[in-house]
Motif scaffolding. Structure first.
Motif, PDB file in Angstrom:
ATOM      1  N   ARG A  87      93.419 -19.866  35.024  1.00 55.57           N
ATOM      2  CA  ARG A  87      93.702 -19.960  33.590  1.00 55.57           C
ATOM      3  C   ARG A  87      94.896 -20.866  33.323  1.00 55.57           C
ATOM      4  NH1 ARG A  87      93.131 -13.793  31.341  1.00 55.57           N
ATOM      5  NH2 ARG A  87      90.947 -13.520  31.882  1.00 55.57           N
ATOM      6  N   GLY A 116     100.985 -15.229  31.502  1.00 55.11           N
ATOM      7  CA  GLY A 116     100.315 -15.325  32.797  1.00 55.11           C
ATOM      8  C   GLY A 116     101.296 -15.494  33.942  1.00 55.11           C
ATOM      9  N   LEU A 131      94.408 -15.730  37.260  1.00 49.68           N
ATOM     10  CA  LEU A 131      95.508 -16.205  36.415  1.00 49.68           C
ATOM     11  C   LEU A 131      95.868 -17.650  36.725  1.00 49.68           C
ATOM     12  CD1 LEU A 131      97.745 -13.025  36.443  1.00 49.68           C
ATOM     13  CD2 LEU A 131      96.610 -14.006  34.441  1.00 49.68           C
TER      14      LEU A 131
END
Length: 113
Positions: free
Chosen positions: A23, A59, A20
């Motif tokens: 990302r 996220g 995460l």
């Protein structure tokens, strides 16, 4: 829950957290790109930015949930529903390792929304 299972969950949670963060860095880089000078292209870019911002917020929320699960592992309460105190089923934990609620309480919370 035995120590081997807890360590496996800890590793899964940490792996997901790293994924995460990776990302989020890419989303941040994309959002930092300069806007196109062409107005129609800027509209399209802004729509894309809104999607990226939504993904970033989701996220960040998942990272907070993972951190809370890691705290529960450390405190010895991982796998116990934070609402009713019952055990969270192994199937639920395998599907959503950071789940703070048992399936019954999660359904009740969802219905109340």
């Amino acid at each position: 829950m035995d120590q081997y299972a807890l360590e496996d969950f800890r590793e899964q949670l940490l792996r997901r957290k790293r994924e995460l963060y990776g990302r989020l860095v890419k989303i941040e880089e994309d959002l930092d790109q300069p806007m196109n000078a062409d107005v129609p292209d800027r509209v399209t870019e802004r729509e894309g930015d809104e999607v990226l911002e939504g993904l970033g917020l989701a996220g960040q929320g998942e990272i907070r949930a993972i951190d809370a699960a890691l705290d529960r592992i450390e405190s010895g309460t991982f796998g116990t529903c934070v609402r009713c105190g019952e055990q969270i089923s192994p199937e639920r934990l395998h599907a959503v390792p950071h789940a703070p609620l048992c399936q019954t309480c999660a359904a009740e919370v969802a219905r109340a929304r």
